[in-house]
Write a protein that holds these residues in place. Structure first.
Motif, mmCIF file in Angstrom:
data_model
loop_
_atom_site.group_PDB
_atom_site.id
_atom_site.type_symbol
_atom_site.label_atom_id
_atom_site.label_comp_id
_atom_site.label_asym_id
_atom_site.label_seq_id
_atom_site.Cartn_x
_atom_site.Cartn_y
_atom_site.Cartn_z
ATOM 1 N N ALA A 110 0.828 -1.194 0.000
ATOM 2 C CA ALA A 110 0.000 0.000 0.000
ATOM 3 C C ALA A 110 0.869 1.252 0.000
ATOM 4 C CB ALA A 110 -0.924 -0.010 1.213
ATOM 5 N N VAL A 111 0.372 2.290 -0.639
ATOM 6 C CA VAL A 111 1.043 3.574 -0.690
ATOM 7 C C VAL A 111 0.702 4.344 0.585
ATOM 8 C CG1 VAL A 111 1.186 5.754 -1.952
ATOM 9 C CG2 VAL A 111 0.942 3.595 -3.197
ATOM 10 N N SER A 112 1.642 5.105 1.120
ATOM 11 C CA SER A 112 1.369 5.913 2.303
ATOM 12 C C SER A 112 0.416 7.046 1.956
ATOM 13 C CB SER A 112 2.666 6.483 2.873
ATOM 14 O OG SER A 112 2.398 7.413 3.901
ATOM 15 N N ILE A 113 -0.504 7.328 2.854
ATOM 16 C CA ILE A 113 -1.435 8.437 2.635
ATOM 17 C C ILE A 113 -0.843 9.755 3.123
ATOM 18 C CG2 ILE A 113 -2.693 8.352 4.841
ATOM 19 C CD1 ILE A 113 -5.291 8.633 3.112
ATOM 20 N N ASN A 114 0.317 9.683 3.741
ATOM 21 C CA ASN A 114 0.990 10.886 4.236
ATOM 22 C C ASN A 114 1.278 11.845 3.080
ATOM 23 O OD1 ASN A 114 2.372 12.616 6.047
ATOM 24 N ND2 ASN A 114 4.320 11.740 5.412
ATOM 25 N N GLY A 115 0.825 13.083 3.223
ATOM 26 C CA GLY A 115 1.061 14.084 2.195
ATOM 27 C C GLY A 115 0.048 14.064 1.066
ATOM 28 N N LYS A 116 -0.905 13.138 1.096
ATOM 29 C CA LYS A 116 -1.931 13.057 0.057
ATOM 30 C C LYS A 116 -3.118 13.948 0.414
ATOM 31 C CE LYS A 116 0.216 9.715 -2.215
ATOM 32 N NZ LYS A 116 0.743 9.872 -3.594
ATOM 33 N N LYS A 117 -3.891 14.286 -0.597
ATOM 34 C CA LYS A 117 -5.075 15.130 -0.403
ATOM 35 C C LYS A 117 -6.322 14.289 -0.598
ATOM 36 C CE LYS A 117 -6.897 19.618 -1.951
ATOM 37 N NZ LYS A 117 -6.631 20.736 -2.893
ATOM 38 N N LEU A 118 -7.181 14.259 0.431
ATOM 39 C CA LEU A 118 -8.366 13.402 0.452
ATOM 40 C C LEU A 118 -9.612 14.251 0.614
ATOM 41 C CD1 LEU A 118 -10.027 10.756 0.913
ATOM 42 C CD2 LEU A 118 -9.280 10.852 3.304
ATOM 43 N N LEU A 119 -10.578 14.038 -0.261
ATOM 44 C CA LEU A 119 -11.896 14.672 -0.155
ATOM 45 C C LEU A 119 -12.919 13.609 0.218
ATOM 46 C CD1 LEU A 119 -13.965 16.989 -0.586
ATOM 47 C CD2 LEU A 119 -14.029 16.313 -3.015
ATOM 48 N N ILE A 120 -13.627 13.836 1.317
ATOM 49 C CA ILE A 120 -14.697 12.938 1.763
ATOM 50 C C ILE A 120 -16.014 13.671 1.589
ATOM 51 C CG2 ILE A 120 -15.647 11.611 3.686
ATOM 52 C CD1 ILE A 120 -12.835 11.629 4.924
ATOM 53 N N ASP A 132 -2.268 8.378 -10.107
ATOM 54 C CA ASP A 132 -2.111 7.270 -9.164
ATOM 55 C C ASP A 132 -3.129 7.351 -8.024
ATOM 56 O OD1 ASP A 132 -1.068 9.534 -8.002
ATOM 57 O OD2 ASP A 132 0.701 8.542 -7.154
ATOM 58 N N GLY A 133 -4.163 8.160 -8.215
ATOM 59 C CA GLY A 133 -5.174 8.355 -7.184
ATOM 60 C C GLY A 133 -6.296 7.332 -7.263
ATOM 61 N N ALA A 134 -7.319 7.556 -6.432
ATOM 62 C CA ALA A 134 -8.407 6.577 -6.350
ATOM 63 C C ALA A 134 -9.704 7.240 -5.919
ATOM 64 C CB ALA A 134 -8.037 5.463 -5.373
ATOM 65 N N ARG A 150 -7.965 4.461 -9.895
ATOM 66 C CA ARG A 150 -8.632 3.260 -9.399
ATOM 67 C C ARG A 150 -9.970 3.628 -8.766
ATOM 68 N NH1 ARG A 150 -6.586 1.830 -5.289
ATOM 69 N NH2 ARG A 150 -5.114 3.535 -4.945
ATOM 70 N N VAL A 151 -10.957 2.776 -8.983
ATOM 71 C CA VAL A 151 -12.289 3.011 -8.416
ATOM 72 C C VAL A 151 -12.784 1.722 -7.773
ATOM 73 C CG1 VAL A 151 -14.641 3.814 -8.823
ATOM 74 C CG2 VAL A 151 -12.770 4.671 -10.268
ATOM 75 N N ASN A 152 -13.156 1.811 -6.519
ATOM 76 C CA ASN A 152 -13.695 0.663 -5.792
ATOM 77 C C ASN A 152 -14.941 1.080 -5.019
ATOM 78 O OD1 ASN A 152 -11.594 -1.556 -6.167
ATOM 79 N ND2 ASN A 152 -10.312 0.130 -5.440
#
Length: 237
Positions: free
Chosen positions: A2-12, A124-126, A167-169
């Protein structure tokens, strides 16, 4: 790996409590920049580790609102949509407007999010959509819920093909003690005990169970077009 989520931008997208709140806190604690967008305004909150969880407003039944959200957010790595608007009851008594709102939240809204936000998601996002166990265990009075949740699983497959390499799940939770059942008062504990007795895992879920699975789906680079059943085996029982 798995890729680290550190430093990534996440929208919920969808709510600031329960499972969404736990996912936001866990992601922010792990170093992600987190934005929670909902129909009602929420003040920015802290993850408990000093990281600020930003907020935004969006109405999935209004395409202009989705377009404005995309402009506000800008580039991002991960998108999670977990909005829901239930239209439960006997099919002979369903209100069309309520059914439309349910589809806006679970199906049409996510399609609009993909339309306006996927061009801003890094290659490389999801994207992670939220279904639910009712899609695999329909019951009287839950026809709309079963149908929308089932549609989410097929939408994830279709978007995984069209938006590749993004990627979409989908993730399908079971019965989770997220606060959504608190309206049952004393009956809640009996309901939980009955569900736990039937589930192969012999327990109900906690927000942390779903949040950890969501982070796995977002960061595993070889997972796409799949529905993860995080329900204690509830769809089997």
């Amino acid at each position: 790996m798995a890729v680290s989520i550190n430093g990534k931008k996440l929208l919920i997208v969808g709510g600031g409590s329960g499972i969404a709140a736990r996912l936001a806190v866990d992601a922010a604690t792990a170093g992600a920049e987190v934005i929670v967008a909902a129909r009602r305004h929420h003040e920015p909150t802290s993850s408990g580790t000093g990281a600020v969880i930003k907020t935004a407003r969006v109405d999935l039944g209004d395409e202009d609102s989705v377009r404005e959200l995309a402009t506000h957010v800008g580039g991002l790595d991960y998108l999670v949509t977990m909005a829901a608007d239930h239209a439960n009851g006997p099919v002979t008594e369903l209100d069309r407007a309520a059914v439309a709102r349910a589809f806006d939240a679970k199906v049409l809204g996510p399609i609009l999010l993909a339309k306006h936000l996927s061009p801003q998601i890094r290659p490389d996002g999801a994207i992670l959509l939220f279904a639910g166990v009712a899609g695999w265990r329909p019951a009287p009075g839950l026809t709309v819920m079963a149908t929308t949740n089932g549609a989410v699983a097929f939408l994830a497959k279709a978007l995984a093909v069209e938006l590749a390499p993004i990627r979409v799940n989908a993730l399908s939770p079971g019965i989770v003690d997220s606060g959504a059942w608190d309206h049952m008062a004393e009956g809640r504990d009996r309901f939980f005990a009955d569900v736990a007795a039937r589930n192969p895992a012999r327990r109900i879920g906690q927000p942390a169970d779903i949040a950890s699975a969501a982070l796995l789906a977002l960061t595993n680079p070889f997972l796409t077009g799949t529905t993860l059943h995080v329900d204690g085996g509830g769809h089997l029982s």
